[in-house]
Design an enzyme around this catalytic site. Structure first.
Site, PDB file in Angstrom:
ATOM      1  N   GLY A 231      96.829 -27.738  -6.304  1.00 25.29           N
ATOM      2  CA  GLY A 231      96.179 -29.042  -6.445  1.00 25.29           C
ATOM      3  C   GLY A 231      95.595 -29.326  -7.810  1.00 25.29           C
ATOM      4  CB  CYS A 341     105.822 -25.218 -16.305  1.00 29.39           C
ATOM      5  SG  CYS A 341     106.104 -24.241 -14.820  1.00 29.39           S
TER       6      CYS A 341
END
Length: 393
Positions: A231, A341
């Site tokens: 989160g 990423c």
């Protein structure tokens, strides 16, 4: 534990990792079994292991092999440490060097030119990065910076820096994002600091923060973080704009800490299941999809040695499936944000190009790639907008 005993322990743990066990599992298991080891011992041993994994090819070249002992010999040579002061065989220290181990230093007396990446990943990384490849490989072999995000809903950057300094934590602003701080001293004290406990700062990479800065967020929007994980990006968005935030992850256990983190940050986030998402639409959907993590390999160096071509092919399929699935959750005129990423084109630009080719009711609003750099990891973000029926005609 003495410094030499820490090296011997790292050697033993590296042997387990070289046999195929995940580094994090090996380190956690050892820590649980070794109650005699203090926090400084655990930190030093972890640093040894991760430093080897970041520079494994170089360490193997200087150490003369792939065993835990050879890798630690190579690492200490890279670090300019006198091996005779460590390899003594006394008081839990590793045994003294033999003739072959001593000769390895004569054969390779200088820092090696090895690329500390799996051989198969080098060509696609070179194709994606071009002239940036050499610098990227160099940075991935180093330790990652400790990055914090300032929660602007609770404080300002200067106040956060001052509060951290009061507890012996030195941090500086990063040019990558207005909310990003780079910790220069006292990183291991962050989690116990008042600034962290009070929700003033959270751990988050600076490039990831920069990507969240790009998102077209507005008050009262319905925002879904579809692959939310812990989160962190949900909280980053909520730290920027007060809107209605929802978080989902295929592995619900990953979200277990989010309610506590959201409460600490002073934001409201609703966790939703796949069933609850049916027939719902959102103004913005973020999907930070599962990926190779190649932009973050200095943080999880063991991952790059376990990653395979088959893993990459599987991930590319999963990413495409997620894009197709979340596209249906975006209202007409709303935005779909795709993020990884990774530094690989097959997971980034090529994935977006294929999606747009297959879907004629989307257009690209923005697309950006962040290289691996001193302050931040490698990151990619594409913002797509769903075309309304009116615009289509």
């Amino acid at each position: 534990m003495t410094p030499a005993a820490r090296v011997q322990t790292a050697i033993e743990l590296l042997d387990e990792i070289q046999a195929g066990a995940p580094a994090e599992k090996v380190l956690t298991g050892w820590a649980r079994r070794s109650r005699f080891a203090g926090s400084k011992d655990r930190a030093a041993i972890r640093d040894h292991v991760f430093d080897v994994l970041r520079q494994k090819n170089s360490a193997a070249q200087l150490g003369g092999g792939q065993s835990g002992r050879a890798l630690m010999i190579g690492l200490l040579r890279l670090q300019g440490i006198d091996l005779e002061t460590v390899f003594t065989g006394a008081n839990y220290a590793p045994a003294a060097l033999n003739d072959a181990e001593t000769d390895a230093a004569r054969v390779n007396p200088n820092r090696p030119s090895a690329i500390d990446l799996p051989d198969w990943i080098v060509p696609p990384m070179q194709a994606a990065l071009g002239d940036e490849f050499g610098e990227t490989a160099r940075l991935l072999a180093q330790r990652a910076p400790v990055c914090l995000r300032v929660n602007l809903q609770k404080t300002g950057v200067s106040s956060a820096v001052s509060a951290l300094a009061d507890e012996g934590i030195s941090a500086r602003a990063s040019a990558l994002s207005p909310t990003a701080l780079i910790v220069e001293e006292g990183a291991r004290s962050v989690a116990g600091s008042g600034a962290y406990r009070d929700g003033w700062v959270e751990l988050q990479d600076a490039a990831s923060q920069s990507a969240m800065d790009l998102l077209p967020l507005e008050p009262d929007m319905r925002v879904l973080d579809y692959c939310a994980g812990g989160g962190g990006k949900t909280l980053a968005m909520a730290g920027r704009v007060k809107a209605r935030y929802f978080a989902h992850d295929a592995n619900a256990a990953r979200l277990s800490d989010l309610p506590e983190r959201a409460a600490r940050a002073g934001v409201d986030v609703k966790i939703v299941t796949q069933q609850q998402l049916r027939s719902q639409t959102f103004d913005l959907v973020l999907c930070d999809v599962p990926c190779s993590g190649s932009g973050t390999w200095r943080r999880t160096p063991g991952a790059k040695w376990r990653f395979s071509p088959d893993d990459l092919a599987e991930l590319i399929e999963v990413q495409a499936e997620i894009l197709d699935k979340v596209a249906m959750l975006v209202r007409p005129g709303g935005n779909l944000v795709y993020a990884t990423c990774s530094v690989l084109q097959s997971e980034n630009e090529e994935q977006i190009a294929q999606f747009l080719q297959a879907q004629n009711d989307w257009r690209i609003v923005n697309q950006k790639r962040w290289p691996v750099q001193a302050d931040g990891d490698g990151f990619f973000c594409a913002i797509l907008q769903k075309i309304t029926k009116f615009e289509a005609f």
